[in-house]
Design an enzyme around this catalytic site. Sequence first.
Site, PDB file in Angstrom:
ATOM      1  N   GLU A   1       0.878  -1.173   0.187  1.00  0.00           N
ATOM      2  CA  GLU A   1      -0.014   0.202  -0.048  1.00  0.00           C
ATOM      3  C   GLU A   1       0.896   1.051  -0.095  1.00  0.00           C
ATOM      4  O   GLU A   1       1.515   1.635   1.018  1.00  0.00           O
ATOM      5  CB  GLU A   1      -0.938  -0.081   1.030  1.00  0.00           C
ATOM      6  CG  GLU A   1      -1.753  -1.225   1.292  1.00  0.00           C
ATOM      7  CD  GLU A   1      -2.924  -1.177   0.053  1.00  0.00           C
ATOM      8  OE1 GLU A   1      -3.207  -0.002  -0.491  1.00  0.00           O
ATOM      9  OE2 GLU A   1      -3.543  -2.145  -0.160  1.00  0.00           O
TER      10      GLU A   1
ATOM     11  N   CYS B   1      -2.176   9.268   2.610  1.00  0.00           N
ATOM     12  CA  CYS B   1      -1.699   8.776   1.459  1.00  0.00           C
ATOM     13  C   CYS B   1      -2.503   9.076   0.426  1.00  0.00           C
ATOM     14  O   CYS B   1      -2.248   9.328  -0.989  1.00  0.00           O
ATOM     15  CB  CYS B   1      -1.411   7.349   1.575  1.00  0.00           C
ATOM     16  SG  CYS B   1      -3.045   6.334   2.124  1.00  0.00           S
TER      17      CYS B   1
END
Length: 453
Positions: free
Chosen positions: A208, A242
């Site tokens: 990720e 993010c």
Amino acid sequence: MYHTILSKQKAFFASGKTRSLAFRRQALETLRQGLLRHEKALLQALHDDLGKCETEAYMTELGMLLGEIRYDKKHLEKWARPRRCAAELPLLPARCAEYPEPFGSVLILAPWNYPLLLCLQPLVGAIAAGNCAVLKPSELAPATSHAIAALIADCFGPEYVAVVEGDAAASTGLLEQPFDFIFFTGGERVGKIVMQAAARQLIPVCLELGGKSPCIVDQTADLALAARRIAHGKLTNAGQTCVAPDYLLVHRSVKDQLVQQLIASFRAFAGEAPLSNPDYPCIINDAHAHRLEGLLERGHILCGGRRQGRHIEPTLLDGLTWDDPIMQQEIFGPLLPILVYDRLEDAMEQIAARPKPLALYIFTRDKATQRRVLGQLSFGGGCVNDTLLHVASHKMGFGGVGASGMGRYHGQASFVLFSHYKSVLHQSTLVDMPVRYPPYSESKLSILRRIMR
């Protein structure tokens, strides 16, 4: 040390205890109760590390975890059933099914920006799928790392779930061990190191990562609403998210209006004096704050731009090009560059020419524009007329593509991620088709041609 931890987990996994659905449900409930018992300490740790107020910390970390546990417990029995598949004609009268089984012991390497959520949300999926786990919280969020270690020690034995604290050397040592799966959240540079280490032992991975997530605002957008939702997406955790909007691509005709609305939203959310606002999060450390301050040396500051210690004001910038440093790296802070476009095709070409982002946001009332952007641009996930909220759904998987990562988790996607599906054919013993066996003949080939085309 790391070898001993993993050896004990492999022995515990081999006992078969974690395969029991009752065991998994109880483990999820144990974690839920532990989170409730340790709530005060966890929220305080998030404040110590990132300056998060209680409401933001609960909304974006603890509350998300509790919701994920509740959702997994509710659906676990259904997910764990074999997935039946129809057998093709040449295989009849067989039955086909895919049986999910846990990998074994998984390593979860967590980042510092959401140090509680991004450490324990993968753990929820790993537990639901029947695995053991070793957690490595980020050393850059030490208070939360310690709080997680105390929480897990209160809930589980290390032969089932263990926490290893430490710096990069600890991560390196763990990556040398023969785990059965590795889950990493972080940046692209370290993601490559993790993948290289996993490749040496053929360990499957989920990465990720991040990247520069664009936000398109066209001339049909509700600008006041767009500004509120963009500002909220950018200021959550002081931009250290993010999937935060990393830059704006705004139609030239509405740029000035949007800028005024964004400035108003920043002031509404962070106050007239954000550097002294106790509810406005801080940057994780001085080094990152200094890096962000350096990104302000190019372009024109439309609002904000001041720094005080680990706090940086919400900042809008224009007059930038794609070659400026702020457009060459993921910002991870409360700085928002604004670029303009005249044709949607131009904006889409600029996005497509760069690495695939983890998120993309489009603000428009035009359905055709929505279809074009969603159908032609590749990205991990995103929102139409909002930001961030796609990651809050337990019913949708979340993950990147290309440089922004590989693998998906959240809800059932986590169960699938942490499971191996065994494909099994159950054949009848009452019928045995002779066409499959030698000696072969023209008549057998003729039959095969009819049933296999």
